[in-house]
Write a protein that holds these residues in place. Sequence first.
Motif, PDB file in Angstrom:
ATOM      1  N   LEU A   1       0.816  -1.214   0.000  1.00 43.38           N
ATOM      2  CA  LEU A   1       0.000   0.000   0.000  1.00 43.38           C
ATOM      3  C   LEU A   1       0.851   1.267   0.000  1.00 43.38           C
ATOM      4  O   LEU A   1       0.491   2.255  -0.645  1.00 43.38           O
ATOM      5  CB  LEU A   1      -0.961  -0.001   1.181  1.00 43.38           C
ATOM      6  CG  LEU A   1      -2.238  -0.795   0.937  1.00 43.38           C
ATOM      7  CD1 LEU A   1      -2.991  -1.042   2.233  1.00 43.38           C
ATOM      8  CD2 LEU A   1      -3.122  -0.093  -0.082  1.00 43.38           C
ATOM      9  N   ALA A   2       1.987   1.250   0.678  1.00 44.06           N
ATOM     10  CA  ALA A   2       2.887   2.409   0.650  1.00 44.06           C
ATOM     11  C   ALA A   2       3.402   2.626  -0.769  1.00 44.06           C
ATOM     12  O   ALA A   2       3.474   3.763  -1.249  1.00 44.06           O
ATOM     13  CB  ALA A   2       4.048   2.218   1.622  1.00 44.06           C
ATOM     14  N   PHE A   3       3.726   1.539  -1.459  1.00 42.55           N
ATOM     15  CA  PHE A   3       4.177   1.625  -2.845  1.00 42.55           C
ATOM     16  C   PHE A   3       3.072   2.197  -3.724  1.00 42.55           C
ATOM     17  O   PHE A   3       3.300   3.108  -4.522  1.00 42.55           O
ATOM     18  CB  PHE A   3       4.608   0.240  -3.357  1.00 42.55           C
ATOM     19  CG  PHE A   3       5.023   0.237  -4.797  1.00 42.55           C
ATOM     20  CD1 PHE A   3       6.336   0.483  -5.149  1.00 42.55           C
ATOM     21  CD2 PHE A   3       4.097  -0.007  -5.807  1.00 42.55           C
ATOM     22  CE1 PHE A   3       6.727   0.490  -6.488  1.00 42.55           C
ATOM     23  CE2 PHE A   3       4.472   0.004  -7.135  1.00 42.55           C
ATOM     24  CZ  PHE A   3       5.792   0.248  -7.478  1.00 42.55           C
TER      25      PHE A   3
ATOM     26  N   GLY B   1       0.308  -3.095  14.797  1.00 42.91           N
ATOM     27  CA  GLY B   1       1.616  -3.531  15.262  1.00 42.91           C
ATOM     28  C   GLY B   1       2.449  -4.284  14.254  1.00 42.91           C
ATOM     29  O   GLY B   1       3.570  -4.684  14.550  1.00 42.91           O
ATOM     30  N   LYS B   2       1.943  -4.500  13.054  1.00 43.46           N
ATOM     31  CA  LYS B   2       2.679  -5.266  12.045  1.00 43.46           C
ATOM     32  C   LYS B   2       3.344  -4.385  10.991  1.00 43.46           C
ATOM     33  O   LYS B   2       4.074  -4.871  10.138  1.00 43.46           O
ATOM     34  CB  LYS B   2       1.731  -6.253  11.336  1.00 43.46           C
ATOM     35  CG  LYS B   2       1.092  -7.286  12.224  1.00 43.46           C
ATOM     36  CD  LYS B   2       2.074  -8.297  12.717  1.00 43.46           C
ATOM     37  CE  LYS B   2       2.403  -9.280  11.620  1.00 43.46           C
ATOM     38  NZ  LYS B   2       3.216 -10.394  12.031  1.00 43.46           N
ATOM     39  N   LEU B   3       3.088  -3.085  11.033  1.00 43.50           N
ATOM     40  CA  LEU B   3       3.585  -2.190   9.990  1.00 43.50           C
ATOM     41  C   LEU B   3       5.104  -2.089   9.975  1.00 43.50           C
ATOM     42  O   LEU B   3       5.731  -1.941  11.014  1.00 43.50           O
ATOM     43  CB  LEU B   3       3.015  -0.785  10.170  1.00 43.50           C
ATOM     44  CG  LEU B   3       1.569  -0.563   9.773  1.00 43.50           C
ATOM     45  CD1 LEU B   3       1.154   0.860  10.103  1.00 43.50           C
ATOM     46  CD2 LEU B   3       1.365  -0.846   8.302  1.00 43.50           C
ATOM     47  N   SER B   4       5.661  -2.139   8.772  1.00 39.40           N
ATOM     48  CA  SER B   4       7.085  -1.860   8.593  1.00 39.40           C
ATOM     49  C   SER B   4       7.266  -0.533   7.863  1.00 39.40           C
ATOM     50  O   SER B   4       8.376  -0.127   7.593  1.00 39.40           O
ATOM     51  CB  SER B   4       7.759  -2.990   7.809  1.00 39.40           C
ATOM     52  OG  SER B   4       7.242  -3.048   6.494  1.00 39.40           O
ATOM     53  N   GLN B   5       6.150   0.115   7.528  1.00 38.15           N
ATOM     54  CA  GLN B   5       6.133   1.395   6.827  1.00 38.15           C
ATOM     55  C   GLN B   5       5.319   2.395   7.651  1.00 38.15           C
ATOM     56  O   GLN B   5       4.363   2.007   8.299  1.00 38.15           O
ATOM     57  CB  GLN B   5       5.454   1.256   5.453  1.00 38.15           C
ATOM     58  CG  GLN B   5       6.035   0.211   4.555  1.00 38.15           C
ATOM     59  CD  GLN B   5       7.373   0.637   4.008  1.00 38.15           C
ATOM     60  OE1 GLN B   5       7.539   1.766   3.570  1.00 38.15           O
ATOM     61  NE2 GLN B   5       8.340  -0.245   4.065  1.00 38.15           N
ATOM     62  N   PRO B   6       5.670   3.675   7.593  1.00 33.58           N
ATOM     63  CA  PRO B   6       4.841   4.678   8.279  1.00 33.58           C
ATOM     64  C   PRO B   6       3.588   4.960   7.444  1.00 33.58           C
ATOM     65  O   PRO B   6       3.576   5.846   6.607  1.00 33.58           O
ATOM     66  CB  PRO B   6       5.766   5.898   8.349  1.00 33.58           C
ATOM     67  CG  PRO B   6       6.690   5.735   7.184  1.00 33.58           C
ATOM     68  CD  PRO B   6       6.846   4.257   6.973  1.00 33.58           C
ATOM     69  N   LEU B   7       2.549   4.184   7.649  1.00 37.25           N
ATOM     70  CA  LEU B   7       1.349   4.258   6.827  1.00 37.25           C
ATOM     71  C   LEU B   7       0.124   4.036   7.694  1.00 37.25           C
ATOM     72  O   LEU B   7       0.144   3.194   8.595  1.00 37.25           O
ATOM     73  CB  LEU B   7       1.420   3.179   5.735  1.00 37.25           C
ATOM     74  CG  LEU B   7       0.323   3.170   4.706  1.00 37.25           C
ATOM     75  CD1 LEU B   7       0.501   4.335   3.734  1.00 37.25           C
ATOM     76  CD2 LEU B   7       0.344   1.862   3.941  1.00 37.25           C
ATOM     77  N   LYS B   8      -0.924   4.770   7.378  1.00 42.79           N
ATOM     78  CA  LYS B   8      -2.179   4.617   8.108  1.00 42.79           C
ATOM     79  C   LYS B   8      -3.309   4.518   7.097  1.00 42.79           C
ATOM     80  O   LYS B   8      -3.363   5.297   6.154  1.00 42.79           O
ATOM     81  CB  LYS B   8      -2.385   5.823   9.022  1.00 42.79           C
ATOM     82  CG  LYS B   8      -3.625   5.741   9.881  1.00 42.79           C
ATOM     83  CD  LYS B   8      -3.753   6.995  10.727  1.00 42.79           C
ATOM     84  CE  LYS B   8      -4.970   7.020  11.597  1.00 42.79           C
ATOM     85  NZ  LYS B   8      -6.192   6.515  11.049  1.00 42.79           N
ATOM     86  N   ALA B   9      -4.193   3.559   7.307  1.00 39.21           N
ATOM     87  CA  ALA B   9      -5.379   3.461   6.462  1.00 39.21           C
ATOM     88  C   ALA B   9      -6.397   4.497   6.921  1.00 39.21           C
ATOM     89  O   ALA B   9      -6.555   4.734   8.116  1.00 39.21           O
ATOM     90  CB  ALA B   9      -5.977   2.061   6.536  1.00 39.21           C
ATOM     91  N   ASP B  10      -7.071   5.114   5.965  1.00 36.21           N
ATOM     92  CA  ASP B  10      -8.087   6.118   6.277  1.00 36.21           C
ATOM     93  C   ASP B  10      -9.416   5.481   6.659  1.00 36.21           C
ATOM     94  O   ASP B  10     -10.190   6.061   7.412  1.00 36.21           O
ATOM     95  CB  ASP B  10      -8.285   7.034   5.061  1.00 36.21           C
ATOM     96  CG  ASP B  10      -6.993   7.702   4.660  1.00 36.21           C
ATOM     97  OD1 ASP B  10      -6.594   8.658   5.347  1.00 36.21           O
ATOM     98  OD2 ASP B  10      -6.368   7.249   3.675  1.00 36.21           O
TER      99      ASP B  10
END
Length: 180
Positions: free
Chosen positions: A112-114, A137-146
Amino acid sequence: MQRIRGRDLRVLYDAPTIAKRNVELAEEIATAGYVDLLVVSILKGSFIFAADLIRALHTVGLAPEVEFLSLSSYRSGTESSGEVTVLRDIETDVAGRDVLLIDDILESGRTLAFARSLMLSRKAHRVGIAVLLEKPGKLSQPLKADHVGFSCPDYFVVGYGMDVAHAFRELPFVGVVEDE
């Protein structure tokens, strides 16, 4: 517990619960102020969720255009290298438009970050993210779903478009394979 294809599956989110949440998500998206909306479904896992959510968006008065983006992570063995490539791109020009990416699950966030970065590099005005499931807690990217359907425990889930070795995508619920 259900026995399907010789495997024991426990239902995590049943079909009526998912359908109700899709309507709630559509209402949330409708009030989020998207303009000239293009929905981009990330294949393959999101196809059932995207179809149901897009129909729910219509029900609440939105009329988005729809595209499909197929992405893949290169893998060596069971480890992802973190590299994402485009297998099938969208055809629509996103410049100046609001884009809503729809995916099945937000886990590491790489895909999703890509996809988000790709849309922004193409000058999308705004890029939102809607996911059926989010694993905190599983994210390896600074990303948030809206827009998030459900916060999911750290299980390997199948059904409602998600698979294990291309199996179980057709199930009308999200379940956990229990016999492993």
